[in-house]
Design an enzyme around this catalytic site. Structure first.
Site, PDB file in Angstrom:
ATOM      1  N   ASP A  67     -50.730 -34.478 -10.753  1.00 39.73           N
ATOM      2  CA  ASP A  67     -51.250 -33.727 -11.897  1.00 39.73           C
ATOM      3  C   ASP A  67     -51.546 -34.628 -13.099  1.00 39.73           C
ATOM      4  OD1 ASP A  67     -48.558 -34.280 -12.355  1.00 39.73           O
ATOM      5  OD2 ASP A  67     -47.924 -32.202 -12.346  1.00 39.73           O
ATOM      6  N   ASP A 136     -38.116 -23.738 -13.544  1.00 37.91           N
ATOM      7  CA  ASP A 136     -38.606 -22.436 -13.085  1.00 37.91           C
ATOM      8  C   ASP A 136     -39.145 -22.517 -11.657  1.00 37.91           C
ATOM      9  OD1 ASP A 136     -40.840 -23.953 -13.524  1.00 37.91           O
ATOM     10  OD2 ASP A 136     -41.784 -22.592 -14.963  1.00 37.91           O
ATOM     11  N   HIS A 138     -41.367 -24.812 -10.573  1.00 33.58           N
ATOM     12  CA  HIS A 138     -42.728 -25.324 -10.420  1.00 33.58           C
ATOM     13  C   HIS A 138     -42.730 -26.679  -9.718  1.00 33.58           C
ATOM     14  CE1 HIS A 138     -42.295 -27.227 -14.590  1.00 33.58           C
ATOM     15  NE2 HIS A 138     -42.800 -28.232 -13.916  1.00 33.58           N
ATOM     16  N   GLU A 143     -47.159 -23.307 -11.636  1.00 32.62           N
ATOM     17  CA  GLU A 143     -46.167 -22.486 -12.328  1.00 32.62           C
ATOM     18  C   GLU A 143     -45.914 -21.193 -11.538  1.00 32.62           C
ATOM     19  OE1 GLU A 143     -44.569 -23.593 -14.789  1.00 32.62           O
ATOM     20  OE2 GLU A 143     -45.795 -24.535 -16.331  1.00 32.62           O
TER      21      GLU A 143
HETATM   22  C1  GLP Z   1     -43.279 -31.855 -14.985  1.00 27.34           C
HETATM   23  C2  GLP Z   1     -44.091 -32.420 -13.831  1.00 27.34           C
HETATM   24  C3  GLP Z   1     -43.468 -32.059 -12.491  1.00 27.34           C
HETATM   25  C4  GLP Z   1     -41.981 -32.391 -12.517  1.00 27.34           C
HETATM   26  C5  GLP Z   1     -41.295 -31.586 -13.592  1.00 27.34           C
HETATM   27  C6  GLP Z   1     -39.789 -31.807 -13.631  1.00 27.34           C
HETATM   28  O1  GLP Z   1     -43.578 -30.535 -15.260  1.00 27.34           O
HETATM   29  N1  GLP Z   1     -45.449 -31.941 -13.827  1.00 27.34           N
HETATM   30  O2  GLP Z   1     -44.129 -32.767 -11.460  1.00 27.34           O
HETATM   31  O3  GLP Z   1     -41.411 -32.121 -11.264  1.00 27.34           O
HETATM   32  O4  GLP Z   1     -41.871 -31.968 -14.830  1.00 27.34           O
HETATM   33  O5  GLP Z   1     -39.489 -32.931 -14.361  1.00 27.34           O
HETATM   34  P1  GLP Z   1     -38.100 -33.667 -14.398  1.00 27.34           P
HETATM   35  O6  GLP Z   1     -38.022 -34.474 -13.160  1.00 27.34           O
HETATM   36  O7  GLP Z   1     -38.162 -34.525 -15.619  1.00 27.34           O
HETATM   37  O8  GLP Z   1     -37.037 -32.617 -14.461  1.00 27.34           O
END
Ligand code: GLP
Length: 242
Positions: A67, A136, A138, A143
């Site tokens: 992304d 959540d 995702h 989402e």
């Molecule tokens: C962002 C990214 C996701 C990632 C998420 C969780 O939203 N787009 O790909 O999995 O954050 O991040 P973290 O690993 O910092 O908890």
């Protein structure tokens, strides 16, 4: 679904890096789907360490990232392009021509999403997709409520995700972009292997819900229960409720 229990963050990172390096050693010209977020940073550090020791070679690897924020130029330090270069690409021998991310500066969402789906198709699909998980549920920026059958698409980030990501924007919610381009669930499910990393007590609830609850678009990661080659690597805290 395979669940690998790690002691702590370091152990989780080593175990995940082991799986990725095995993929690269077995298929040097493989396509790696890569993720941002705090969780995979240790995995990238471990891969860099093994690269420096001569144990793994990325020269033939192609990457496609999950992304990118819509509207952020590559050079912006908070873009996922910058994140990936700072945390991984700049430290290994990956060919810059084989690095792919959605282009956040192409504001024509339909054209950019189509281009990115073609990129993934043209490299032959993803051999191993690395994922983190949002609180959540995702994955990428899919989402809750995201249709399982989507390819790359433009999303409005939820307030929860904007809040969770403001730590990367000096804690200022107003600086966090409100939209992103993300690989869709369909594309993620088409990856030949999927590896999800999770650490910390804050992820325990969603790990239980996603992988031991019903498969539903309300918890996007839950679809991974149906993937034929899905591995979850979590530390003791993240796996404490399962
Ligand atoms: C962002 C990214 C996701 C990632 C998420 C969780 O939203 N787009 O790909 O999995 O954050 O991040 P973290 O690993 O910092 O908890």
């Amino acid at each position: 679904m395979k669940i690998i229990r790690a002691k702590d963050y370091k152990d989780m990172s080593r175990k995940a890096a082991n799986i990725i390096s095995a993929q690269v050693i077995m298929k040097p010209n493989c396509v790696l789907g890569l993720a941002t977020g705090g969780t995979p940073v240790g995995t990238y550090q471990q891969l860099i360490d093994w690269y420096n020791k001569g144990d793994v070679d990325f020269s033939e690897v192609t990457t496609v990232n999950l992304d990118e924020y819509r509207g952020l130029p590559r050079e912006n330090p908070q873009s996922y392009w910058s994140f990936m270069h700072d945390n991984f690409f700049d430290h290994v021998n990956i060919d810059p021509a084989r690095i792919n991310l959605p282009d956040g500066t192409n504001l024509d969402a339909a054209a950019e999403c189509k281009r990115y789906d073609e990129v993934i198709h043209n490299v032959g699909g993803i051999d191993l997709q690395l994922l983190g998980i949002g609180h959540d549920g995702h994955i990428g920026f899919n989402e809750p409520g995201a249709a399982f059958e989507l390819g790359t698409h433009c999303v409005d980030l939820t307030q929860e995700t904007i809040e969770a990501n403001k730590r990367f924007f000096d804690g200022n919610v107003d600086l966090v972009p409100k939209q992103a381009y993300t690989m869709g669930i369909k594309t993620i499910m088409q990856a030949r292997k999927v590896l999800l990393v999770a650490n910390g007590a804050g992820k325990a609830e969603i790990i239980k819900k996603a992988f031991f609850g019903p498969v539903t678009p309300e918890v996007p990661a839950s679809i991974l229960q149906m993937h034929p080659d899905f591995t979850l690597v979590g530390d003791a805290e993240a796996l404490s409720l399962i």
